[in-house]
Design a protein around this motif. Structure first.
Motif, PDB file in Angstrom:
ATOM      1  N   LYS A  62      42.412  64.073  27.164  1.00  0.00           N
ATOM      2  CA  LYS A  62      41.612  63.686  28.324  1.00  0.00           C
ATOM      3  C   LYS A  62      40.737  62.488  27.989  1.00  0.00           C
ATOM      4  CE  LYS A  62      38.048  65.202  31.504  1.00  0.00           C
ATOM      5  NZ  LYS A  62      36.980  66.154  31.732  1.00  0.00           N
ATOM      6  N   ASN A  63      40.706  61.545  28.919  1.00  0.00           N
ATOM      7  CA  ASN A  63      39.863  60.363  28.816  1.00  0.00           C
ATOM      8  C   ASN A  63      38.926  60.387  30.024  1.00  0.00           C
ATOM      9  OD1 ASN A  63      38.715  57.813  28.841  1.00  0.00           O
ATOM     10  ND2 ASN A  63      40.644  56.725  28.560  1.00  0.00           N
ATOM     11  N   SER A  64      37.668  60.771  29.812  1.00  0.00           N
ATOM     12  CA  SER A  64      36.651  60.729  30.877  1.00  0.00           C
ATOM     13  C   SER A  64      36.227  59.272  31.015  1.00  0.00           C
ATOM     14  CB  SER A  64      35.469  61.629  30.523  1.00  0.00           C
ATOM     15  OG  SER A  64      35.881  62.978  30.479  1.00  0.00           O
ATOM     16  N   MET A  89      39.455  60.967  21.850  1.00  0.00           N
ATOM     17  CA  MET A  89      40.762  61.558  22.134  1.00  0.00           C
ATOM     18  C   MET A  89      41.497  61.814  20.825  1.00  0.00           C
ATOM     19  SD  MET A  89      41.481  59.053  25.323  1.00  0.00           S
ATOM     20  CE  MET A  89      40.392  57.851  24.625  1.00  0.00           C
ATOM     21  N   PRO A  90      42.339  62.832  20.793  1.00  0.00           N
ATOM     22  CA  PRO A  90      43.023  63.166  19.541  1.00  0.00           C
ATOM     23  C   PRO A  90      44.248  62.300  19.261  1.00  0.00           C
ATOM     24  CG  PRO A  90      43.537  64.786  21.225  1.00  0.00           C
ATOM     25  CD  PRO A  90      42.556  63.838  21.836  1.00  0.00           C
ATOM     26  N   ILE A  91      44.432  61.995  17.981  1.00  0.00           N
ATOM     27  CA  ILE A  91      45.672  61.400  17.490  1.00  0.00           C
ATOM     28  C   ILE A  91      46.492  62.579  16.966  1.00  0.00           C
ATOM     29  CG2 ILE A  91      46.729  59.873  15.767  1.00  0.00           C
ATOM     30  CD1 ILE A  91      45.139  58.410  18.017  1.00  0.00           C
ATOM     31  N   ALA A 146      40.559  59.005  18.219  1.00  0.00           N
ATOM     32  CA  ALA A 146      40.308  57.666  18.739  1.00  0.00           C
ATOM     33  C   ALA A 146      39.004  57.696  19.521  1.00  0.00           C
ATOM     34  CB  ALA A 146      41.450  57.234  19.657  1.00  0.00           C
ATOM     35  N   ILE A 147      38.143  56.739  19.250  1.00  0.00           N
ATOM     36  CA  ILE A 147      36.915  56.561  20.019  1.00  0.00           C
ATOM     37  C   ILE A 147      37.135  55.343  20.908  1.00  0.00           C
ATOM     38  CG2 ILE A 147      34.442  56.046  19.925  1.00  0.00           C
ATOM     39  CD1 ILE A 147      35.097  58.793  18.761  1.00  0.00           C
ATOM     40  N   ALA A 148      36.993  55.536  22.217  1.00  0.00           N
ATOM     41  CA  ALA A 148      37.208  54.453  23.180  1.00  0.00           C
ATOM     42  C   ALA A 148      35.883  54.072  23.828  1.00  0.00           C
ATOM     43  CB  ALA A 148      38.206  54.893  24.246  1.00  0.00           C
ATOM     44  N   GLY A 202      37.868  48.931  23.972  1.00  0.00           N
ATOM     45  CA  GLY A 202      37.883  48.905  22.515  1.00  0.00           C
ATOM     46  C   GLY A 202      38.233  50.272  21.974  1.00  0.00           C
ATOM     47  N   TYR A 203      39.150  50.315  21.023  1.00  0.00           N
ATOM     48  CA  TYR A 203      39.544  51.563  20.364  1.00  0.00           C
ATOM     49  C   TYR A 203      39.213  51.475  18.886  1.00  0.00           C
ATOM     50  CZ  TYR A 203      42.012  53.791  24.210  1.00  0.00           C
ATOM     51  OH  TYR A 203      42.308  54.415  25.386  1.00  0.00           O
TER      52      TYR A 203
END
Length: 187
Positions: A137-139, A147-149, A163-165, A180-181
């Motif tokens: 999920k990406n809020s 989000m998980p890899i 991953a931090i977006a 940005g990731y």
């Protein structure tokens, strides 16, 4: 006494020099091997995701939607296929390091929340022809999302991580965005 003093000086020099040597493990301007623990390596990647829904050459296109999607403020039920550029910096003209290929769909009625199933396919540097897979999920309206890899191929076979977006730029009229990731991977 001289031997003990020599050993002490050598230890002090190693303590001072080792961090400097570790800095030399920088693999590329956007990829950095952080550490190696047993059989696992920990790698950090920083790149920018360019999601373009507008114009003559969009990189994300709507392929399906629910019957009430047009009435939803969150576009609940819309599904998009993606082939987005991954670049070294937020500038769209910066060096291409790969492509984000997969899909995302609006999966929340109360917020702009996307379920993302993506492969980050690298085309440059030490990870050329390797991929990492992200699903979660990406809020999208939160300033920072995690989000998980869940896997990978090539150099990232058996990868796991997160991953931090962070949204760098967003056009509310078109939906175009640059995100940005910062990705940390054990592989």
């Amino acid at each position: 006494m001289a031997k003990e003093e020599y050993v002490s000086r050598m230890l002090v020099m190693l303590i001072i020099i080792m961090p400097l040597v570790a800095q030399g493990s920088r693999l590329h301007s956007w990829a950095n091997q952080l550490e190696e623990t047993g059989k696992d390596k920990v790698t950090n990647l920083q790149f920018y995701f360019h999601d373009t829904l507008s114009g003559k050459n969009p990189t994300a296109v709507k392929v399906a939607q629910g019957t009430d999607t047009d009435k939803s403020p969150t576009l609940f039920g819309a599904v998009f296929m993606v082939d987005d550029a991954l670049t070294e910096t937020a500038d769209p003209k910066s060096k291409l390091v790969g492509r984000a290929q997969g899909l995302y769909g609006s999966s929340c009625k109360e917020e702009v929340g996307l379920i993302m199933a993506m492969s980050f396919c690298f085309e440059d540097g030490p990870y050329k022809d390797s991929t990492i897979s992200m699903i979660g999920k990406n809020s999208a309206m939160n300033p920072i999302r995690e989000m998980p890899i869940v896997g990978g191929t090539g150099m990232f076979r058996m990868a796991r991580g997160y991953a931090i977006a962070r949204t760098n730029w967003f056009d509310p009229k078109t939906g175009d965005a640059i995100v940005g990731y910062n990705v940390t991977i054990m592989h």
